[in-house]
Scaffold this motif. Structure first.
Motif, mmCIF file in Angstrom:
data_model
loop_
_atom_site.group_PDB
_atom_site.id
_atom_site.type_symbol
_atom_site.label_atom_id
_atom_site.label_comp_id
_atom_site.label_asym_id
_atom_site.label_seq_id
_atom_site.Cartn_x
_atom_site.Cartn_y
_atom_site.Cartn_z
ATOM 1 N N ALA A 27 18.350 74.322 75.954
ATOM 2 C CA ALA A 27 19.372 73.326 76.283
ATOM 3 C C ALA A 27 18.845 71.907 76.134
ATOM 4 O O ALA A 27 19.554 71.031 75.631
ATOM 5 N N VAL A 28 17.607 71.671 76.544
ATOM 6 C CA VAL A 28 17.063 70.314 76.434
ATOM 7 C C VAL A 28 16.901 69.920 74.971
ATOM 8 O O VAL A 28 17.192 68.790 74.591
ATOM 9 N N LEU A 29 16.467 70.849 74.150
ATOM 10 C CA LEU A 29 16.320 70.575 72.722
ATOM 11 C C LEU A 29 17.682 70.253 72.103
ATOM 12 O O LEU A 29 17.838 69.281 71.363
ATOM 13 N N SER A 30 18.671 71.047 72.427
ATOM 14 C CA SER A 30 20.013 70.810 71.909
ATOM 15 C C SER A 30 20.569 69.475 72.402
ATOM 16 O O SER A 30 21.192 68.730 71.646
ATOM 17 N N GLU A 31 20.332 69.142 73.657
ATOM 18 C CA GLU A 31 20.791 67.862 74.212
ATOM 19 C C GLU A 31 20.151 66.694 73.465
ATOM 20 O O GLU A 31 20.813 65.713 73.142
ATOM 21 N N LEU A 32 18.867 66.799 73.175
ATOM 22 C CA LEU A 32 18.170 65.721 72.466
ATOM 23 C C LEU A 32 18.646 65.599 71.018
ATOM 24 O O LEU A 32 18.617 64.508 70.452
ATOM 25 N N ILE A 33 19.089 66.702 70.428
ATOM 26 C CA ILE A 33 19.617 66.663 69.065
ATOM 27 C C ILE A 33 21.009 66.033 69.044
ATOM 28 O O ILE A 33 21.309 65.186 68.215
ATOM 29 N N ALA A 58 13.440 68.068 68.301
ATOM 30 C CA ALA A 58 14.785 67.505 68.126
ATOM 31 C C ALA A 58 14.854 66.617 66.891
ATOM 32 O O ALA A 58 15.888 66.558 66.223
ATOM 33 N N ALA A 59 13.767 65.962 66.571
ATOM 34 C CA ALA A 59 13.749 65.086 65.393
ATOM 35 C C ALA A 59 13.915 65.880 64.102
ATOM 36 O O ALA A 59 14.329 65.328 63.082
ATOM 37 N N LEU A 60 13.645 67.172 64.136
ATOM 38 C CA LEU A 60 13.776 68.026 62.951
ATOM 39 C C LEU A 60 15.119 68.747 62.893
ATOM 40 O O LEU A 60 15.460 69.348 61.875
ATOM 41 N N GLY A 61 15.873 68.731 63.986
ATOM 42 C CA GLY A 61 17.158 69.412 64.022
ATOM 43 C C GLY A 61 18.297 68.472 63.655
ATOM 44 O O GLY A 61 18.088 67.314 63.321
ATOM 45 N N GLY A 82 15.967 67.748 56.237
ATOM 46 C CA GLY A 82 15.005 68.354 55.331
ATOM 47 C C GLY A 82 15.347 69.800 55.040
ATOM 48 O O GLY A 82 15.996 70.469 55.845
ATOM 49 N N PRO A 83 14.933 70.305 53.879
ATOM 50 C CA PRO A 83 15.089 71.736 53.619
ATOM 51 C C PRO A 83 14.287 72.522 54.655
ATOM 52 O O PRO A 83 13.326 72.008 55.214
ATOM 53 N N GLY A 84 14.693 73.729 54.910
ATOM 54 C CA GLY A 84 13.977 74.569 55.873
ATOM 55 C C GLY A 84 14.877 75.653 56.421
ATOM 56 O O GLY A 84 16.011 75.832 55.983
ATOM 57 N N THR A 85 14.363 76.361 57.397
ATOM 58 C CA THR A 85 15.118 77.408 58.068
ATOM 59 C C THR A 85 15.576 76.874 59.412
ATOM 60 O O THR A 85 14.781 76.340 60.185
ATOM 61 N N TYR A 86 16.864 77.023 59.674
ATOM 62 C CA TYR A 86 17.461 76.503 60.895
ATOM 63 C C TYR A 86 18.231 77.612 61.600
ATOM 64 O O TYR A 86 18.759 78.516 60.958
ATOM 65 N N ARG A 87 18.310 77.487 62.925
ATOM 66 C CA ARG A 87 19.158 78.397 63.702
ATOM 67 C C ARG A 87 20.005 77.569 64.646
ATOM 68 O O ARG A 87 19.586 76.503 65.100
ATOM 69 N N ALA A 88 21.199 78.058 64.896
ATOM 70 C CA ALA A 88 22.146 77.324 65.740
ATOM 71 C C ALA A 88 21.838 77.557 67.214
ATOM 72 O O ALA A 88 21.240 78.567 67.592
ATOM 73 N N TYR A 89 22.269 76.601 68.037
ATOM 74 C CA TYR A 89 22.179 76.766 69.482
ATOM 75 C C TYR A 89 22.919 78.048 69.837
ATOM 76 O O TYR A 89 24.045 78.277 69.379
ATOM 77 N N PRO A 90 22.295 78.926 70.622
ATOM 78 C CA PRO A 90 22.904 80.230 70.893
ATOM 79 C C PRO A 90 24.214 80.155 71.677
ATOM 80 O O PRO A 90 24.425 79.246 72.469
ATOM 81 N N GLY A 91 25.065 81.139 71.420
ATOM 82 C CA GLY A 91 26.297 81.298 72.171
ATOM 83 C C GLY A 91 27.438 80.398 71.762
ATOM 84 O O GLY A 91 28.352 80.185 72.540
ATOM 85 N N TRP A 133 21.600 72.478 65.471
ATOM 86 C CA TRP A 133 20.754 73.370 64.686
ATOM 87 C C TRP A 133 19.299 72.993 64.912
ATOM 88 O O TRP A 133 18.938 71.834 64.839
ATOM 89 N N PHE A 134 18.478 74.015 65.205
ATOM 90 C CA PHE A 134 17.047 73.827 65.449
ATOM 91 C C PHE A 134 16.274 74.250 64.210
ATOM 92 O O PHE A 134 16.607 75.245 63.571
ATOM 93 N N ARG A 135 15.201 73.562 63.919
ATOM 94 C CA ARG A 135 14.303 73.971 62.839
ATOM 95 C C ARG A 135 13.494 75.158 63.330
ATOM 96 O O ARG A 135 12.910 75.126 64.398
ATOM 97 N N SER A 136 13.498 76.242 62.564
ATOM 98 C CA SER A 136 12.737 77.453 62.946
ATOM 99 C C SER A 136 11.337 77.414 62.407
ATOM 100 O O SER A 136 11.056 76.827 61.417
#
Length: 136
Positions: A27-33, A58-61, A82-91, A133-136
Motif C-alpha cells: 500500500a505504501v508503494l502504491s501510495e507513493l506511485i 515508487a520512482a520505477l512504477g 522504462g521497459p521492464g516487467t510490471y505488476r499491478a497493485y493487487p485486488g 504498477w510496480f516494477r518487478s
C-alpha cells in the motif's frame, strides 16, 4: 515557516505511510506511485528512512494513464516509463493495460492477473482502473 510545524507535518506523513505499510506492505508503494509529493519524499529521506526502498521502488512504477516507453522526449505529450516487467497493485477489479508499438499497432491487452512485460519495442502503454504498477 515554523521549523517545528514542518517537522510535525513530516512526522505525521511518516506515521501515515508506516501504518499503511504495516497493514498492507504494498500500500505504501502504491501510495507513493499514485500521489508523489516532495513532502513525502523529504519526510522519508529525513524522518522515516526505513521507507527509502519504497520511495526508490515508487520512482520505477507508474499510475493509471498513458505513458511513452523509453527515453523521455521533453516534447512528448505523455510522461515516460522504462521497459521492464510490471505488476499491478493487487485486488484491482477491471484493471487493464494496453501496450502499443512505436508505430501505434496494438501489441497486447492485459489484466492484472499476471505481470506484464513492456519490451523495448513498445512505444506507449495505456493503463485503466489499475491504480498503480510496480516494477518487478
Amino acid at each position: 515557516m515554523d521549523p517545528n510545524a514542518v517537522l510535525q507535518v513530516g512526522q505525521e506523513r511518516c506515521d501515515v505511510l508506516v501504518n499503511a505499510k504495516a497493514s498492507d506492505p504494498e500500500a505504501v508503494l502504491s501510495e507513493l506511485i499514485t500521489n508523489p509529493s516532495q513532502e513525502s519524499a523529504d519526510a522519508i529521506r529525513n524522518l522515516c528512512t526505513d521507507l527509502l526502498p519504497d520511495l526508490e521502488g515508487a520512482a520505477l512504477g507508474f499510475p493509471d494513464g498513458v505513458f511513452g516507453v523509453g527515453v523521455h522526449d521533453p516534447r512528448a505529450e505523455e510522461p515516460s516509463i522504462g521497459p521492464g516487467t510490471y505488476r499491478a497493485y493487487p485486488g484491482t477489479e477491471g484493471c487493464s493495460i494496453s501496450v502499443y508499438a512505436g508505430s501505434g499497432a496494438l501489441i497486447g491487452e492485459y489484466d492484472a492477473s499476471a505481470p506484464v512485460v513492456i519490451a523495448t519495442d513498445a512505444g506507449r502503454v495505456d493503463s485503466s482502473q489499475c491504480y498503480s504498477w510496480f516494477r518487478s
